[in-house]
Design a protein around this motif. Structure first.
Motif, PDB file in Angstrom:
ATOM      1  N   ALA A 104       0.825  -1.209   0.000  1.00 35.26           N
ATOM      2  CA  ALA A 104       0.000   0.000   0.000  1.00 35.26           C
ATOM      3  C   ALA A 104       0.861   1.261   0.000  1.00 35.26           C
ATOM      4  O   ALA A 104       0.554   2.243  -0.686  1.00 35.26           O
ATOM      5  CB  ALA A 104      -0.923  -0.006   1.216  1.00 35.26           C
ATOM      6  N   PHE A 105       1.960   1.233   0.747  1.00 33.82           N
ATOM      7  CA  PHE A 105       2.829   2.403   0.845  1.00 33.82           C
ATOM      8  C   PHE A 105       3.623   2.615  -0.439  1.00 33.82           C
ATOM      9  O   PHE A 105       3.592   3.694  -1.035  1.00 33.82           O
ATOM     10  CB  PHE A 105       3.777   2.228   2.029  1.00 33.82           C
ATOM     11  CG  PHE A 105       4.669   3.419   2.286  1.00 33.82           C
ATOM     12  CD1 PHE A 105       4.165   4.569   2.873  1.00 33.82           C
ATOM     13  CD2 PHE A 105       6.012   3.387   1.944  1.00 33.82           C
ATOM     14  CE1 PHE A 105       4.975   5.670   3.108  1.00 33.82           C
ATOM     15  CE2 PHE A 105       6.832   4.468   2.183  1.00 33.82           C
ATOM     16  CZ  PHE A 105       6.312   5.627   2.756  1.00 33.82           C
ATOM     17  N   LEU A 106       4.326   1.580  -0.896  1.00 33.65           N
ATOM     18  CA  LEU A 106       5.201   1.726  -2.061  1.00 33.65           C
ATOM     19  C   LEU A 106       4.418   1.963  -3.340  1.00 33.65           C
ATOM     20  O   LEU A 106       4.658   2.932  -4.071  1.00 33.65           O
ATOM     21  CB  LEU A 106       6.081   0.480  -2.199  1.00 33.65           C
ATOM     22  CG  LEU A 106       7.063   0.490  -3.378  1.00 33.65           C
ATOM     23  CD1 LEU A 106       8.074   1.623  -3.210  1.00 33.65           C
ATOM     24  CD2 LEU A 106       7.787  -0.839  -3.488  1.00 33.65           C
ATOM     25  N   PHE A 107       3.456   1.088  -3.622  1.00 36.19           N
ATOM     26  CA  PHE A 107       2.703   1.218  -4.870  1.00 36.19           C
ATOM     27  C   PHE A 107       1.735   2.395  -4.818  1.00 36.19           C
ATOM     28  O   PHE A 107       1.260   2.859  -5.858  1.00 36.19           O
ATOM     29  CB  PHE A 107       1.959  -0.080  -5.182  1.00 36.19           C
ATOM     30  CG  PHE A 107       2.861  -1.243  -5.448  1.00 36.19           C
ATOM     31  CD1 PHE A 107       3.780  -1.203  -6.485  1.00 36.19           C
ATOM     32  CD2 PHE A 107       2.821  -2.377  -4.653  1.00 36.19           C
ATOM     33  CE1 PHE A 107       4.635  -2.267  -6.724  1.00 36.19           C
ATOM     34  CE2 PHE A 107       3.660  -3.446  -4.878  1.00 36.19           C
ATOM     35  CZ  PHE A 107       4.573  -3.394  -5.914  1.00 36.19           C
ATOM     36  N   GLY A 108       1.469   2.869  -3.602  1.00 37.72           N
ATOM     37  CA  GLY A 108       0.600   4.032  -3.483  1.00 37.72           C
ATOM     38  C   GLY A 108       1.183   5.279  -4.119  1.00 37.72           C
ATOM     39  O   GLY A 108       0.453   6.195  -4.507  1.00 37.72           O
ATOM     40  N   PHE A 109       2.506   5.326  -4.250  1.00 39.91           N
ATOM     41  CA  PHE A 109       3.158   6.468  -4.890  1.00 39.91           C
ATOM     42  C   PHE A 109       3.020   6.424  -6.407  1.00 39.91           C
ATOM     43  O   PHE A 109       3.000   7.474  -7.065  1.00 39.91           O
ATOM     44  CB  PHE A 109       4.642   6.496  -4.535  1.00 39.91           C
ATOM     45  CG  PHE A 109       4.942   7.000  -3.150  1.00 39.91           C
ATOM     46  CD1 PHE A 109       4.620   8.287  -2.766  1.00 39.91           C
ATOM     47  CD2 PHE A 109       5.560   6.175  -2.229  1.00 39.91           C
ATOM     48  CE1 PHE A 109       4.906   8.752  -1.489  1.00 39.91           C
ATOM     49  CE2 PHE A 109       5.857   6.622  -0.950  1.00 39.91           C
ATOM     50  CZ  PHE A 109       5.520   7.917  -0.579  1.00 39.91           C
ATOM     51  N   ILE A 110       2.957   5.226  -6.976  1.00 36.08           N
ATOM     52  CA  ILE A 110       3.094   5.107  -8.429  1.00 36.08           C
ATOM     53  C   ILE A 110       1.878   4.519  -9.141  1.00 36.08           C
ATOM     54  O   ILE A 110       1.767   4.619 -10.360  1.00 36.08           O
ATOM     55  CB  ILE A 110       4.335   4.248  -8.783  1.00 36.08           C
ATOM     56  CG1 ILE A 110       4.240   2.866  -8.134  1.00 36.08           C
ATOM     57  CG2 ILE A 110       5.614   4.945  -8.331  1.00 36.08           C
ATOM     58  CD1 ILE A 110       5.418   1.949  -8.457  1.00 36.08           C
ATOM     59  N   TYR A 111       0.961   3.886  -8.395  1.00 34.09           N
ATOM     60  CA  TYR A 111      -0.196   3.246  -9.028  1.00 34.09           C
ATOM     61  C   TYR A 111      -1.419   4.143  -8.858  1.00 34.09           C
ATOM     62  O   TYR A 111      -1.998   4.246  -7.787  1.00 34.09           O
ATOM     63  CB  TYR A 111      -0.444   1.867  -8.401  1.00 34.09           C
ATOM     64  CG  TYR A 111      -1.537   1.067  -9.062  1.00 34.09           C
ATOM     65  CD1 TYR A 111      -1.490   0.758 -10.420  1.00 34.09           C
ATOM     66  CD2 TYR A 111      -2.638   0.633  -8.321  1.00 34.09           C
ATOM     67  CE1 TYR A 111      -2.493   0.025 -11.024  1.00 34.09           C
ATOM     68  CE2 TYR A 111      -3.647  -0.111  -8.916  1.00 34.09           C
ATOM     69  CZ  TYR A 111      -3.579  -0.402 -10.263  1.00 34.09           C
ATOM     70  OH  TYR A 111      -4.571  -1.144 -10.863  1.00 34.09           O
ATOM     71  N   LYS A 112      -1.833   4.772  -9.938  1.00 37.96           N
ATOM     72  CA  LYS A 112      -2.891   5.774  -9.866  1.00 37.96           C
ATOM     73  C   LYS A 112      -4.269   5.173  -9.605  1.00 37.96           C
ATOM     74  O   LYS A 112      -5.151   5.852  -9.080  1.00 37.96           O
ATOM     75  CB  LYS A 112      -2.921   6.586 -11.164  1.00 37.96           C
ATOM     76  CG  LYS A 112      -1.668   7.424 -11.408  1.00 37.96           C
ATOM     77  CD  LYS A 112      -1.771   8.223 -12.689  1.00 37.96           C
ATOM     78  CE  LYS A 112      -0.521   9.073 -12.909  1.00 37.96           C
ATOM     79  NZ  LYS A 112      -0.604   9.856 -14.161  1.00 37.96           N
ATOM     80  N   ASN A 113      -4.458   3.914  -9.955  1.00 38.90           N
ATOM     81  CA  ASN A 113      -5.780   3.298  -9.824  1.00 38.90           C
ATOM     82  C   ASN A 113      -6.006   2.613  -8.483  1.00 38.90           C
ATOM     83  O   ASN A 113      -6.985   1.877  -8.318  1.00 38.90           O
ATOM     84  CB  ASN A 113      -6.011   2.286 -10.952  1.00 38.90           C
ATOM     85  CG  ASN A 113      -6.267   2.974 -12.280  1.00 38.90           C
ATOM     86  OD1 ASN A 113      -6.912   4.016 -12.332  1.00 38.90           O
ATOM     87  ND2 ASN A 113      -5.751   2.391 -13.357  1.00 38.90           N
ATOM     88  N   ALA A 114      -5.125   2.810  -7.532  1.00 42.70           N
ATOM     89  CA  ALA A 114      -5.318   2.220  -6.208  1.00 42.70           C
ATOM     90  C   ALA A 114      -6.571   2.806  -5.549  1.00 42.70           C
ATOM     91  O   ALA A 114      -6.858   3.997  -5.673  1.00 42.70           O
ATOM     92  CB  ALA A 114      -4.108   2.484  -5.327  1.00 42.70           C
ATOM     93  N   THR A 115      -7.331   1.953  -4.853  1.00 41.89           N
ATOM     94  CA  THR A 115      -8.516   2.410  -4.131  1.00 41.89           C
ATOM     95  C   THR A 115      -8.256   2.364  -2.623  1.00 41.89           C
ATOM     96  O   THR A 115      -7.319   1.714  -2.163  1.00 41.89           O
ATOM     97  CB  THR A 115      -9.730   1.522  -4.452  1.00 41.89           C
ATOM     98  OG1 THR A 115      -9.470   0.185  -3.998  1.00 41.89           O
ATOM     99  CG2 THR A 115     -10.011   1.520  -5.944  1.00 41.89           C
ATOM    100  N   LYS A 116      -9.119   3.026  -1.867  1.00 40.39           N
ATOM    101  CA  LYS A 116      -8.948   3.033  -0.407  1.00 40.39           C
ATOM    102  C   LYS A 116      -9.043   1.630   0.176  1.00 40.39           C
ATOM    103  O   LYS A 116      -8.256   1.244   1.038  1.00 40.39           O
ATOM    104  CB  LYS A 116      -9.995   3.939   0.236  1.00 40.39           C
ATOM    105  CG  LYS A 116      -9.767   5.422  -0.007  1.00 40.39           C
ATOM    106  CD  LYS A 116     -10.726   6.274   0.801  1.00 40.39           C
ATOM    107  CE  LYS A 116     -10.410   7.757   0.642  1.00 40.39           C
ATOM    108  NZ  LYS A 116     -11.304   8.620   1.468  1.00 40.39           N
ATOM    109  N   ASN A 117     -10.009   0.860  -0.296  1.00 40.36           N
ATOM    110  CA  ASN A 117     -10.155  -0.507   0.207  1.00 40.36           C
ATOM    111  C   ASN A 117      -9.029  -1.415  -0.259  1.00 40.36           C
ATOM    112  O   ASN A 117      -8.687  -2.384   0.416  1.00 40.36           O
ATOM    113  CB  ASN A 117     -11.502  -1.095  -0.215  1.00 40.36           C
ATOM    114  CG  ASN A 117     -12.659  -0.505   0.561  1.00 40.36           C
ATOM    115  OD1 ASN A 117     -12.496  -0.119   1.720  1.00 40.36           O
ATOM    116  ND2 ASN A 117     -13.825  -0.405  -0.063  1.00 40.36           N
TER     117      ASN A 117
END
Length: 481
Positions: A396-409
């Motif tokens: 969640a932390f690492l890919f949260g910087f680079i993956y634009k389609n991440a959702t809260k859940n």
């Protein structure tokens, strides 16, 4: 008490005096206390980052493992740390650009309150454990060279470390860390060949060690699975651990964050096998000592008094520095992610500064309680803590910087799934030789992308970015100052 003991005490006292002086000169606000005013240059950052990570695990812990089941291959523990820091260098710009103070703060921006609360809890628990490991390592040294009672020595060390941390926060730690890291790397590099020579030379040490256990000198005795797992563990824990990431947040600018990280990785890789070799010397000559006493016994027996004293003093300084960094990270997490976020959002800067010092005291006592358990090993403490802190939040932390389609859940599912799987795998005894951190992080990554993609296909909006336009502007202004 022998002369080596007094050299250690004098060194500890000197560091406290330096810390006092710097704290009066440099600490004017809570940002100074937590982030050194975001002013660390590349050498200062490399030094304080290395000092935070070259502590009990990388000195006493490695020598202990070399004396025990890992043999010479225990040196990989530090080399893998250097590789992990090198990999973090590539995400250092994202860390500095975020203009954050804590890791959970970034997770809160992207995934909301539940993710923030879980990651804060995991981080605080891990920092308790990590601080306890450093206190335990420091106590092992002083117990050996003084002949004092373990409980008494541990209580003394905990008091000194806690007071040292309360004085000046990260800004004073950063200054003293430069002294610490010079002593630990240069001092150990000089002392190691002297200790080997005093033990009869390397060939004699090898013959004695092989007579006790023919596999003790194998460079891969620990196994490639463990080596790979350690690299992954360090990459994940350095990229998500508050005590490390706080140094990136404190860098002067993005370029400094990257360069300081590269320099730190080089330093740790060069230091690598030095404590493991000292542990092998102890294994060859002292078959009946406690594993945690391997390094101090070898130094005291086979090095001149001054060299032995400086080695022990530098190791004490390194472990104290790591413990201090962990305590600062703990108080930063509590004041920013618990008190200021949920209890008193409008707290004044003076209140935050005073609370930070009080929290250091409470957490120092909690860490002492863990350190007094004689059945727990130093590296075992660190690996368990790193696993529970990093396995869940990593994706969640690492890919949260680079993956634009991440959702809260998607982020929340990653944190929960990775942590639960890592905990269960640890409880089962790590089947098939796979580290809990590896299995937990794999589960975290699968959950992150699976939930995010499913929700996006259902029309659920992506979570807001971790780095906002306001953060970018703040970076631009800070670099102009």
């Amino acid at each position: 008490m022998n002369s080596t003991f007094y050299i250690v005490i004098a060194y500890m006292a000197t560091m406290i005096v330096i810390s006092l002086y710097v704290s009066f000169k440099k600490v004017k606000s809570s940002e100074d206390y937590h982030l050194a005013g975001r002013s660390l240059g590349p050498l200062m950052m490399a030094g304080t980052l290395a000092a935070a990570e070259i502590g009990g695990g990388s000195t006493i812990g490695v020598a202990s493992k070399a004396y025990g089941e890992w043999g010479l291959s225990a040196g990989w523990y530090v080399v893998c740390a250097g590789i992990g820091i090198f990999l973090v260098s590539f995400i250092a710009p994202f860390l500095r650009r975020s203009m954050a103070t804590t890791v959970p703060e970034i997770l809160a921006r992207r995934y909301g309150t539940p993710s923030h609360m879980i990651s804060t809890f995991l981080s605080l628990c891990t920092l308790f454990v990590a601080t306890a490991a450093q206190v335990k390592a420091t106590s092992s040294i002083i117990e050996t060279i003084s002949g004092g009672d373990f409980v008494t020595v541990t209580v003394m060390v905990a008091i000194v470390v806690t007071l040292y941390t309360m004085m000046g926060g990260l800004v004073s730690v950063a200054f003293t860390d430069i002294v610490h890291i010079c002593f630990i790397t240069v001092g150990m590099a000089i002392a190691m060949p002297i200790i080997v020579h005093g033990a009869g030379g390397w060939e004699h040490v090898v013959s004695l060690a092989e007579a006790r256990n023919p596999t003790q000198l194998e460079l891969t005795k620990v196994g490639w699975k463990t080596i790979g797992g350690l690299i992954l563990m360090y990459f994940m824990t350095f990229s998500t651990g508050q005590e490390a990431v706080q140094r990136y947040f404190a860098a002067r600018d993005i370029k400094t964050a990257r360069l300081g990280s590269f320099l730190c990785s080089l330093l740790m890789a060069l230091y690598g096998f030095i404590p493991a070799i000292i542990g092998i010397v102890a294994f060859a000559h002292f078959p009946d000592i406690k594993a945690n006493q391997a390094m101090p016994m070898a130094a005291m027996k086979f090095a001149p008094m001054l060299i032995a004293g400086l080695v022990m003093a530098s190791v004490v300084a390194a472990t104290m520095s790591s413990a201090s960094g962990n305590l600062i990270a703990s108080c930063t997490l509590f004041t920013k992610d618990v008190y200021q976020k949920y209890i008193n959002p409008n707290a004044s800067d003076r209140t935050i500064l005073l609370l930070s010092k009080a929290v250091v005291g409470v957490m120092g006592i909690a860490s002492l309680y863990i350190a007094l358990n004689p059945a727990i090993g130093i590296i075992d403490l660190l690996v368990f803590g790193f696993t529970m802190r990093s396995a869940g939040p990593f994706a969640a932390f690492l890919f949260g910087f680079i993956y634009k389609n991440a959702t809260k859940n998607g982020g929340l599912a990653a944190i929960i799934c990775g942590s639960v799987v890592a905990g269960i795998w640890q409880y089962l005894g790590e089947p098939y030789g796979l580290m809990s951190l590896v299995v937990g992080s794999a589960a975290s990554t699968v959950a992150f992308f699976a939930v995010s993609m499913i929700e996006r296909s259902m029309g659920v909006p992506a979570a807001p970015p971790a780095i906002s336009a306001e953060n970018v502007e703040q970076n631009r202004l800070s670099e102009l100052r």
